[in-house]
Design an enzyme around this catalytic site. Structure first.
Site, short mmCIF file in Angstrom:
data_model
loop_
_atom_site.label_atom_id
_atom_site.label_comp_id
_atom_site.label_asym_id
_atom_site.label_seq_id
_atom_site.Cartn_x
_atom_site.Cartn_y
_atom_site.Cartn_z
N ASP A 254 0.86 -1.18 0.00
CA ASP A 254 0.00 0.00 0.00
C ASP A 254 0.89 1.23 0.00
OD1 ASP A 254 -2.57 1.44 0.34
OD2 ASP A 254 -1.70 1.99 2.28
N GLU B 277 -1.58 -1.26 -5.85
CA GLU B 277 -2.75 -0.60 -6.41
C GLU B 277 -2.38 0.13 -7.70
OE1 GLU B 277 -5.98 1.01 -3.38
OE2 GLU B 277 -3.97 1.59 -2.77
N CYS C 211 -12.76 -4.94 6.04
CA CYS C 211 -12.00 -5.62 7.09
C CYS C 211 -11.28 -6.82 6.48
CB CYS C 211 -12.95 -6.06 8.20
SG CYS C 211 -12.18 -7.10 9.46
N CYS D 180 -12.59 -10.36 8.38
CA CYS D 180 -13.88 -11.00 8.13
C CYS D 180 -14.50 -10.60 6.80
CB CYS D 180 -14.86 -10.69 9.27
SG CYS D 180 -15.35 -8.94 9.37
N CYS E 113 -13.34 -3.06 13.45
CA CYS E 113 -14.42 -3.61 12.63
C CYS E 113 -15.67 -3.75 13.49
CB CYS E 113 -14.01 -4.95 12.03
SG CYS E 113 -15.31 -5.76 11.07
N CYS F 283 -16.54 -7.97 13.54
CA CYS F 283 -15.72 -8.94 14.27
C CYS F 283 -14.91 -8.30 15.40
CB CYS F 283 -14.79 -9.69 13.32
SG CYS F 283 -13.53 -8.63 12.55
N ASP G 254 -3.21 1.35 7.03
CA ASP G 254 -2.34 1.01 5.90
C ASP G 254 -2.07 -0.49 5.83
OD1 ASP G 254 -2.19 3.72 5.28
OD2 ASP G 254 -0.44 4.03 6.56
#
Length: 248
Positions: A41, A125, A177, A180, A196, A199, A206
């Site tokens: 990232d 990305e 997330c 999950c 989250c 969960c 990052d």
């Protein structure tokens, strides 16, 4: 040289230095296979954060020499146009810019080589750097050198027999997330950690994005290596409605 060059081009830089660029052929040298894969990232606070939790600092080479550049630019503006002193001052500015450019390139080469050498697959990305360069963060984006780093990772991956892929820029890597798969919605940039709601896992923004990049890249690679994605054509059922023969 590993082979006879097919051509050579002599280039003069703005600071007066000359460079010779040779075009020649080299055989790739694949590295031994390994089982590691990593998602990367890219950012501004940190140049890159990997899915393993490694944080690669952003050196900010241009910002580090900003005072020296500003002083050299003021000295250049005070010199008379066409004078020898102005030519010397212009070369001093060009030398400072060259040092920034070469330091950034050297850091990008070393970072790209380490990522490619230590991992069998690298995923990043597909950022719109040209679009971000038109925002208020333009100077920071260009100073980070994302495009240069990604280009070098891609070139070194091809040279050393590694896998490199870009995932789509519209993937919600910061909203999902990684534990999950629940989508928690967009978050402002000042939110660096979040929990989250499904969960309860606490994420670093990052690192979570890097893990989602890794998962998306591996999913795209499995889809590309699998069978045909489009299902085969099937006959329509006899009772299915349709256009009758002879109807206008």
């Amino acid at each position: 040289m590993p082979s006879q060059p097919s051509s050579v081009t002599v280039i003069q830089d703005t600071d007066g230095r000359y460079y010779a660029s040779f075009v020649l052929e080299r055989e790739p040298s694949p590295l031994p296979q390994c089982r590691r894969a990593v998602g990367v990232d890219l950012g501004l606070a940190s140049l890159a954060v990997t899915s393993d939790g490694e944080v690669i600092a952003n050196p900010r080479f241009l910002q580090a020499r900003q005072r020296h550049l500003a002083r050299a630019q003021r000295a250049l503006s005070r010199k008379a146009r066409g004078s020898a002193n102005r030519a010397k001052a212009r070369r001093r500015v060009a030398v400072l810019h060259r040092k920034v450019r070469e330091a950034r390139l050297d850091h990008a080469h070393k970072t790209a080589l380490r990522l490619v050498r230590d991992n069998q697959a690298v995923y990043t990305e597909d950022l719109s750097v040209a679009g971000l360069a038109r925002t208020r963060l333009a100077k920071s984006v260009t100073d980070a050198g994302w495009s240069q780093l990604v280009r070098l990772i891609e070139e070194k991956a091809a040279w050393y027999g590694r896998t490199f892929r870009r995932i789509g820029r519209w993937e919600p890597t910061s909203q999902v997330c990684s534990a999950c798969g629940a989508k928690d919605g967009p978050k402002p940039l000042n939110v660096r950690q979040w929990a989250c709601a499904d969960c309860g896992t606490v994420h670093d923004r990052d690192v979570n994005a890097a893990r989602n990049i890794l998962a998306a890249g591996q999913a795209d690679r499995l889809n590309a290596c699998g069978g045909a994605v489009r299902p085969g054509s099937v006959l329509a059922a006899a009772s299915e409605t349709g256009t009758l023969r002879g109807t206008a």
